[in-house]
Design a protein around this motif. Structure first.
Motif, mmCIF file in Angstrom:
data_model
loop_
_atom_site.group_PDB
_atom_site.id
_atom_site.type_symbol
_atom_site.label_atom_id
_atom_site.label_comp_id
_atom_site.label_asym_id
_atom_site.label_seq_id
_atom_site.Cartn_x
_atom_site.Cartn_y
_atom_site.Cartn_z
ATOM 1 N N LEU A 1 0.816 -1.216 0.000
ATOM 2 C CA LEU A 1 0.000 0.000 0.000
ATOM 3 C C LEU A 1 0.847 1.262 0.000
ATOM 4 C CD1 LEU A 1 -2.790 -1.032 2.542
ATOM 5 C CD2 LEU A 1 -3.004 -0.839 0.054
ATOM 6 N N GLY A 2 2.099 1.154 0.430
ATOM 7 C CA GLY A 2 2.994 2.305 0.447
ATOM 8 C C GLY A 2 2.739 3.228 1.626
ATOM 9 N N THR A 3 3.563 4.244 1.724
ATOM 10 C CA THR A 3 3.426 5.226 2.801
ATOM 11 C C THR A 3 2.422 6.301 2.383
ATOM 12 O OG1 THR A 3 5.376 6.369 1.939
ATOM 13 C CG2 THR A 3 5.728 4.792 3.709
ATOM 14 N N SER A 4 2.073 7.183 3.328
ATOM 15 C CA SER A 4 1.020 8.166 3.050
ATOM 16 C C SER A 4 1.476 9.599 3.231
ATOM 17 C CB SER A 4 -0.196 7.895 3.945
ATOM 18 O OG SER A 4 -1.268 8.749 3.598
ATOM 19 N N CYS A 5 2.043 9.920 4.386
ATOM 20 C CA CYS A 5 2.472 11.294 4.646
ATOM 21 C C CYS A 5 3.456 11.738 3.568
ATOM 22 C CB CYS A 5 3.130 11.369 6.027
ATOM 23 S SG CYS A 5 3.846 12.976 6.408
ATOM 24 N N PRO A 6 3.275 12.920 2.963
ATOM 25 C CA PRO A 6 4.192 13.355 1.903
ATOM 26 C C PRO A 6 5.660 13.292 2.296
ATOM 27 C CG PRO A 6 2.287 14.792 1.979
ATOM 28 C CD PRO A 6 2.155 13.861 3.147
ATOM 29 N N ASP A 7 5.994 13.679 3.531
ATOM 30 C CA ASP A 7 7.383 13.610 3.950
ATOM 31 C C ASP A 7 7.904 12.184 3.928
ATOM 32 O OD1 ASP A 7 7.818 16.266 4.291
ATOM 33 O OD2 ASP A 7 8.534 16.100 6.352
ATOM 34 N N HIS A 8 7.020 11.211 4.149
ATOM 35 C CA HIS A 8 7.451 9.817 4.156
ATOM 36 C C HIS A 8 7.802 9.348 2.749
ATOM 37 C CE1 HIS A 8 5.230 8.734 8.194
ATOM 38 N NE2 HIS A 8 6.064 9.749 8.304
ATOM 39 N N PHE A 9 6.843 9.417 1.829
ATOM 40 C CA PHE A 9 7.107 8.777 0.539
ATOM 41 C C PHE A 9 8.037 9.592 -0.351
ATOM 42 C CE2 PHE A 9 2.808 10.674 -0.124
ATOM 43 C CZ PHE A 9 3.087 11.543 -1.162
ATOM 44 N N LEU A 10 8.227 10.876 -0.061
ATOM 45 C CA LEU A 10 9.248 11.605 -0.813
ATOM 46 C C LEU A 10 10.631 11.038 -0.548
ATOM 47 C CD1 LEU A 10 8.099 15.328 -0.509
ATOM 48 C CD2 LEU A 10 8.297 13.974 -2.611
ATOM 49 N N ARG A 11 10.813 10.402 0.622
ATOM 50 C CA ARG A 11 12.114 9.845 0.981
ATOM 51 C C ARG A 11 12.173 8.328 0.848
ATOM 52 N NH1 ARG A 11 11.098 14.494 3.587
ATOM 53 N NH2 ARG A 11 12.810 15.895 4.091
ATOM 54 N N THR A 12 11.026 7.673 0.924
ATOM 55 C CA THR A 12 11.022 6.210 0.877
ATOM 56 C C THR A 12 10.527 5.665 -0.457
ATOM 57 O OG1 THR A 12 8.768 6.005 1.731
ATOM 58 C CG2 THR A 12 10.540 6.159 3.355
ATOM 59 N N ARG B 1 19.913 7.130 6.034
ATOM 60 C CA ARG B 1 19.477 6.888 7.413
ATOM 61 C C ARG B 1 18.110 7.511 7.663
ATOM 62 N NH1 ARG B 1 19.701 10.214 11.318
ATOM 63 N NH2 ARG B 1 21.356 11.499 10.427
ATOM 64 N N VAL B 2 17.917 8.727 7.173
ATOM 65 C CA VAL B 2 16.631 9.395 7.368
ATOM 66 C C VAL B 2 15.517 8.651 6.629
ATOM 67 C CG1 VAL B 2 15.342 11.497 6.843
ATOM 68 C CG2 VAL B 2 17.606 11.651 7.883
ATOM 69 N N ALA B 3 15.811 8.109 5.445
ATOM 70 C CA ALA B 3 14.804 7.314 4.734
ATOM 71 C C ALA B 3 14.384 6.119 5.583
ATOM 72 C CB ALA B 3 15.354 6.846 3.388
ATOM 73 N N ALA B 4 15.352 5.468 6.236
ATOM 74 C CA ALA B 4 15.029 4.345 7.111
ATOM 75 C C ALA B 4 14.180 4.804 8.292
ATOM 76 C CB ALA B 4 16.309 3.680 7.604
ATOM 77 N N GLU B 5 14.523 5.952 8.860
ATOM 78 C CA GLU B 5 13.743 6.476 9.982
ATOM 79 C C GLU B 5 12.313 6.782 9.546
ATOM 80 O OE1 GLU B 5 15.985 9.808 11.334
ATOM 81 O OE2 GLU B 5 17.608 8.588 12.180
ATOM 82 N N PHE B 6 12.146 7.291 8.338
ATOM 83 C CA PHE B 6 10.815 7.603 7.845
ATOM 84 C C PHE B 6 10.012 6.327 7.619
ATOM 85 C CE2 PHE B 6 12.268 11.808 7.481
ATOM 86 C CZ PHE B 6 11.212 12.641 7.191
ATOM 87 N N TYR B 7 10.673 5.277 7.117
ATOM 88 C CA TYR B 7 9.905 4.049 6.931
ATOM 89 C C TYR B 7 9.543 3.428 8.282
ATOM 90 C CZ TYR B 7 7.615 0.307 4.591
ATOM 91 O OH TYR B 7 6.616 -0.540 4.148
ATOM 92 N N LYS C 1 -0.010 10.606 -4.603
ATOM 93 C CA LYS C 1 1.417 10.429 -4.284
ATOM 94 C C LYS C 1 2.275 10.894 -5.459
ATOM 95 C CE LYS C 1 0.656 6.506 -1.191
ATOM 96 N NZ LYS C 1 0.969 5.102 -0.888
ATOM 97 N N PHE C 2 1.848 10.509 -6.673
ATOM 98 C CA PHE C 2 2.612 10.929 -7.849
ATOM 99 C C PHE C 2 2.630 12.443 -7.978
ATOM 100 C CE2 PHE C 2 3.198 12.166 -12.220
ATOM 101 C CZ PHE C 2 4.306 11.420 -12.590
ATOM 102 N N ARG C 3 1.498 13.100 -7.715
ATOM 103 C CA ARG C 3 1.435 14.560 -7.836
ATOM 104 C C ARG C 3 2.450 15.241 -6.924
ATOM 105 N NH1 ARG C 3 -3.809 17.053 -6.386
ATOM 106 N NH2 ARG C 3 -2.972 18.882 -7.466
ATOM 107 N N ILE C 4 2.695 14.631 -5.762
ATOM 108 C CA ILE C 4 3.663 15.217 -4.838
ATOM 109 C C ILE C 4 5.081 14.790 -5.186
ATOM 110 C CG2 ILE C 4 4.437 15.189 -2.432
ATOM 111 C CD1 ILE C 4 1.521 15.231 -1.615
ATOM 112 N N GLU C 5 5.263 13.504 -5.497
ATOM 113 C CA GLU C 5 6.622 13.037 -5.819
ATOM 114 C C GLU C 5 7.181 13.776 -7.023
ATOM 115 O OE1 GLU C 5 9.082 8.894 -6.714
ATOM 116 O OE2 GLU C 5 6.908 8.831 -6.462
#
Length: 679
Positions: free
Chosen positions: A276-287, A361-367, A391-395
């Protein structure tokens, strides 16, 4: 300045606790009336965290400062949702004085809400409510009328208008849950705003704890491997995984086996939820939109795991390209790369990747944040992140693309992992400093681990975390087991090894008739055998990565120059010099370049000379020890003394971006010793 001080203190308090928000996520603001230095009239200003900052470490320079009258006047010229990205450029016309940091997309949220202080945060507990399938009803159930639900909307000017309207219509409310995203809270004072933010976060935490299902990820299907076995398997797989994740562009890796990660991967529902993937924009921009998940049990033979990871990686790339093509329009930025940022291996843990160690490291913390979010949402309801199209619109947001374009150009050795033997002092420490200065992650290997740790701390002193730049490992290069263990530590620290410097050495200056077999063996063990062991173990990693690499030998002019009373040292250096040629011939097919540096006597800053070698060589040449460097300089063509940093310069010249087609070469760094000219 009390307004700014209060804002910074609140930001640091909230940002230092990962339960409240993730690294570099969220923003805070404060409003106050100041005197305009031009008109001497009162003017209402807002200080708000600028684009790209981190709340936990925020400084005054990281705040954007805007005039509220001008910011609020933008409501009258707002062209609507379809053109709201244009409003970010309009913020520049609202800046006060020099304006401070660049305003972020969330500036409108802070400026339009009628409250002196506003916090926007990404707490795991708040996002768990925000991403639940029945998030609106849950918000009422958890908070009553103190917190109001705001449906998902991409961050921007309209979201600021939406929250301002909610605040005006609900005077009893202290904040909102932003669907699929996070929370926003406000207050009349900084202390009240902070208290309201924490009330929302802690209330959600307590509700999940008291009312959530006990096993939201389902039953355990595979227990994690024991720690030693887990780390051994991680070290064995990491170079391959890093190489796959670097198909489009080189990446640095980060490994974690945090209990939350291992528990998630041990349970039945993790494949469904990860998909399903992540949701918060800060999350999936990094993960990225979703991770790559290995679908084999933890005890699967390693060769089978490697083969399956290759298959899954190719499928991931095809799926990501299809995702991009489904939603990309004519004006969309080009696809940035189809490799995963997160790779999950049941029983072992999580591998994360980025342009440097901190990013990985931050990507891991976000996941890890995302796992906590999924746990909370599944405990209360079911996890329902924002739609893939959103998600695509933000990425691939033009504003995100512009932010990436403003990033400084990477340094020459960015994404490269260097392993330097004898790095705790002298030439090795100088090489480590130069490689780190050029952007490399550096593993400092030394028998004297305290010295290595001192250099590593020095290199990492300016970083958010020192270990993002350099780590120290204990290694006696004569010991095969210690060398293998040190390489495993390097792999677990950064994902692999790309650049090796065989620098560890020593010398005993004695005439032939006074040279014992022990003298001979010691010098050959450290330099000939040690270089062989390090090169062999690191070459295994480089071949597995399939990313090429560099091996550099710090040999000596004595590898070709026949000096007196120096048979054991000169012969060991000659062995190293020929290893360069042999390995260059053998490893070229893997894109691994092997070169050498031949220094003359490096007296100042040298561990070898400080350890007695200098006194003995001075006696051989009949000069005072303190004049040995000058003596060496006078016998050269350039009449210059060789220093550790000169050797480091040569290592960088060989491994930077310019000599990409050079292998099997020895570079003299001797100020010109004619007898040591290569023929």
């Amino acid at each position: 300045m009390s307004t700014v001080d209060d804002l910074l203190n609140r930001s640091h308090t909230l940002g230092s606790d990962p339960r409240n928000t993730n690294y570099a996520g969220g923003n805070t603001s404060a409003k106050a009336v100041e005197t305009d230095p031009v008109t001497a009239s009162p003017v209402e200003l807002m200080w708000v965290k600028g684009s790209g900052g981190d709340l936990g470490t925020l400084k005054a320079a990281g705040l954007a400062v805007l005039r509220l009258d001008r910011l609020r006047a933008l409501v009258d010229v707002y062209p609507g949702v379809e053109r709201e990205d244009e409003m970010v450029a309009a913020f520049d016309f609202c800046l006060h004085g020099k304006g401070g940091a660049a305003p972020s997309i969330d500036t409108a949220m802070h400026g339009l809400v009628e409250a002196a202080h506003v916090d926007h945060l990404h707490p795991d507990s708040g996002i768990a409510v925000a991403t639940s399938a029945d998030g609106e009803e849950l918000t009422r159930r958890v908070f009553g009328d103190r917190v109001v639900w705001v449906p998902w909307r991409r961050p921007g000017f309209q979201l600021g208008l939406d929250i301002a309207a909610v605040r005006k219509a609900n005077p009893q409310a202290v904040g909102v849950i932003l669907g699929g995203h996070g929370i926003t809270a406000w207050g009349d004072t900084s202390a009240e705003c902070q208290a309201n933010s924490l009330e929302i976060i802690r209330t959600a935490e307590a509700y999940i704890e008291a009312n959530g299902r006990p096993e939201p990820f389902g039953p355990v299907v595979h227990e994690p491997l024991p720690e030693a076995e887990r780390h051994a398997r991680a070290a064995a797989l990491f170079p391959l995984v890093r190489g796959l994740a670097s198909t489009d562009r080189p990446q640095v890796g980060h490994y974690t086996d945090a209990p939350e990660v291992l528990d998630f991967l041990s349970r039945a529902e993790h494949p469904r939820l990860a998909a399903l993937g992540t949701s918060c924009p800060d999350h999936f921009l990094r993960t990225k939109v979703r991770p790559l998940v290995l679908d084999l049990p933890p005890d699967t033979p390693l060769d089978d795991v490697r083969a399956r990871l290759r298959e899954l990686h190719e499928a991931y790339r095809q799926d990501y390209r299809a995702y991009y093509e489904r939603y990309a329009g004519q004006d969309s930025p080009p696809m940035r790369g189809a490799d995963p940022a997160i790779v999950l291996v049941p029983g072992v843990g999580m591998f994360a990747f980025g342009k440097d160690k901190q990013t990985a490291r931050v990507a891991a913390e976000f996941y890890l944040n995302a796992i906590n979010v999924m746990r909370g949402a599944e405990a209360l309801s079911s996890y329902a992140p924002i739609p893939e199209a959103e998600k695509f619109r933000i990425e691939y947001w033009e504003l995100e693309e512009a932010k990436l374009a403003r990033m400084p150009k990477p340094k020459a050795l960015a994404t490269r992992v260097a392993f330097v033997t004898g790095g705790g002092s002298g030439i090795g420490a100088a090489i480590a400093r130069r490689l780190a200065a050029e952007g490399a992650c550096v593993v400092i290997a030394d028998r004297d681990v305290a010295a290595a740790e001192k250099v590593a701390a020095e290199l990492g002193a300016g970083a958010f975390r020192a270990a993002d730049v350099a780590v120290a490992v204990a290694a006696d290069v004569t010991d095969e087991a210690q060398v293998a263990a040190a390489i495993r530590q390097a792999v677990l620290a950064f994902g692999g090894v790309d650049l090796v410097v065989n620098n560890a050495g020593l010398s005993l200056s004695r005439p032939l008739l006074e040279t014992s077999a022990g003298d001979w063996d010691l010098q050959h063990d450290v330099m000939a055998r040690g270089s062989f062991l390090v090169s062999r173990e690191t070459a295994r990693v480089m071949v597995e990565q399939a990313m090429g690499g560099d091996i550099v030998y710090i040999a000596s002019k004595n590898s070709v120059f026949a000096g007196p009373a120096n048979v054991a040292y000169g012969a060991a250096k000659a062995d190293q010099a020929h290893q360069v040629r042999l390995l260059a011939a053998e490893l070229g097919e893997h894109g691994i370049r092997v070169n050498g540096v031949n220094p003359d006597g490096v007296v100042r800053g040298s561990g070898i000379f400080a350890g007695g070698w200098g006194a003995k060589r001075a006696a051989v040449y009949g000069v005072p020890e303190e004049k040995l460097g000058e003596f060496y300089a006078q016998r050269t063509l350039l009449k210059r003394e060789v220093l550790p940093e000169h050797v480091a310069n040569a290592v960088f010249a060989l491994t930077g971006a310019d000599l990409t087609h050079t292998t099997g070469l020895h570079i003299p760094v001797d100020a010109g010793v004619a007898a040591a000219f290569l023929r």
